[in-house]
Design an enzyme around this catalytic site. Structure first.
Site, short mmCIF file in Angstrom:
data_model
loop_
_atom_site.label_atom_id
_atom_site.label_comp_id
_atom_site.label_asym_id
_atom_site.label_seq_id
_atom_site.Cartn_x
_atom_site.Cartn_y
_atom_site.Cartn_z
N ASN A 42 -7.61 -2.46 14.53
CA ASN A 42 -9.00 -2.80 14.19
C ASN A 42 -9.04 -4.01 13.25
O ASN A 42 -10.06 -4.26 12.62
CB ASN A 42 -9.72 -1.60 13.56
CG ASN A 42 -9.01 -1.09 12.32
OD1 ASN A 42 -8.04 -1.70 11.85
ND2 ASN A 42 -9.47 0.02 11.76
N HIS A 91 -7.24 -4.39 10.53
CA HIS A 91 -7.01 -4.13 9.11
C HIS A 91 -5.71 -4.76 8.63
O HIS A 91 -4.76 -4.90 9.40
CB HIS A 91 -7.10 -2.63 8.76
CG HIS A 91 -5.94 -1.78 9.15
ND1 HIS A 91 -6.01 -0.77 10.08
CD2 HIS A 91 -4.66 -1.75 8.69
CE1 HIS A 91 -4.84 -0.17 10.18
NE2 HIS A 91 -4.01 -0.74 9.35
N GLU A 121 -9.80 -1.69 5.41
CA GLU A 121 -10.40 -1.30 6.68
C GLU A 121 -11.66 -2.13 6.96
O GLU A 121 -12.24 -2.72 6.04
CB GLU A 121 -10.77 0.19 6.62
CG GLU A 121 -9.57 1.12 6.51
CD GLU A 121 -8.85 1.35 7.85
OE1 GLU A 121 -8.94 0.50 8.76
OE2 GLU A 121 -8.18 2.39 7.96
N ASP A 162 0.82 -1.21 0.00
CA ASP A 162 0.00 0.00 0.00
C ASP A 162 0.86 1.27 0.00
O ASP A 162 2.09 1.21 0.17
CB ASP A 162 -0.96 -0.01 1.21
CG ASP A 162 -0.27 -0.39 2.52
OD1 ASP A 162 0.97 -0.42 2.56
OD2 ASP A 162 -0.99 -0.66 3.50
#
Ligand code: GLP
Length: 250
Positions: free
Chosen positions: A136, A138, A143, A67
């Site tokens: 979280n 990810h 996400e 990314d």
């Protein structure tokens, strides 16, 4: 899934680097999927040491990164291209033209993403994909709630991810709000997955990802359906998994 529990961050990093080294040695022209974030830094340092000691060569290795922040130049100190250069590429013999990171300045993000999907295919797919995990759940910048069927795409970061990544920037306002990321579909197609996790603050996310339901709300939970996953963590990050009775090796 194989789970390796390491005593601490340094031991976790060594173990992860050993697994990557084994891949490089057994297939010198491997396609490595690489990750950023604080967790893999120690593994990269160890790989650099192995290279400097003459035990490893990356001369034929090709790499694709997961990314990149959308809007950051590759020269920006917090861009993932900069991260990869300073933590790994500048210190080993990988050919610059064989390293690939999404272009955060691409004018047409959809075109950049389509090109990246094609690139991964042209390289013959990813042999070993290194992953970290966000609090979280990810992975890369996929996400909670993002579709599992997506390939490389532009994503809007959640408040929690922006908070977590603020530590790398001077001010929270400087953290980009969007990123280009490989999708879950690209990641799931990798032949092998190596995830690294460290610290008590990741324990809950690790537990949910590997002991909970497979759900879009915890993107890493999809890895339960991948046939070749190795999870390397320190005992803090793995504590809840171990409490739940998941078998671990050394
Ligand atoms: C970022 C990256 C992820 C990484 C995550 C966790 O959001 N896009 O690839 O896994 O941070 O980072 P850290 O290892 O610093 O906790």
């Amino acid at each position: 899934m194989r789970v390796y529990c390491a005593e601490n961050y340094a031991a976790m990093s060594r173990r992860a680097a050993n697994i990557i080294s084994a891949q490089v040695i057994t297939k010198p022209d491997s396609v490595l999927g690489l990750a950023t974030g604080g967790t893999p830094v120690g593994a990269y340092q160890r790989l650099v040491e192995c290279y400097k000691e003459g035990d490893l060569s990356f001369a034929e290795i090709r790499s694709v990164n997961l990314d990149e922040y959308y809007g950051l130049s590759p020269r920006h100190e917090q861009s993932y291209r900069y991260f990869m250069q300073s933590n790994l590429f500048d210190h080993i013999d990988i050919k610059p033209e064989n390293t690939h990171v999404l272009n955060g300045l691409a004018k047409d993000p959809a075109e950049e993403c389509a090109k990246y999907n094609q690139l991964i295919e042209d390289l013959g797919g990813i042999d070993l994909q290194l992953l970290g995990m966000g609090h979280n759940g990810h992975i890369a910048f996929n996400e909670p709630g993002d579709d599992f069927g997506l390939e490389t795409h532009l994503v809007t970061l959640t408040e929690r991810t922006i908070e977590a990544n603020t530590r790398f920037f001077e001010r929270k306002e400087d953290v980009p709000r969007q990123a280009l990321t490989m999708g879950i579909k690209n990641i799931m197609r990798a032949r092998r997955i190596l995830m690294v996790v460290s610290g008590a603050d990741k324990a809950e996310a690790v537990y949910k990802a590997f002991c909970g339901r497979v759900t879009k709300e915890v993107p890493a939970s999809i890895l339960q359906l991948h046939p070749d996953v190795t999870l390397v963590g320190d005992k803090e990050a793995l504590s809840k998994l171990i409490e739940a009775g998941v078998a671990v090796c050394g």
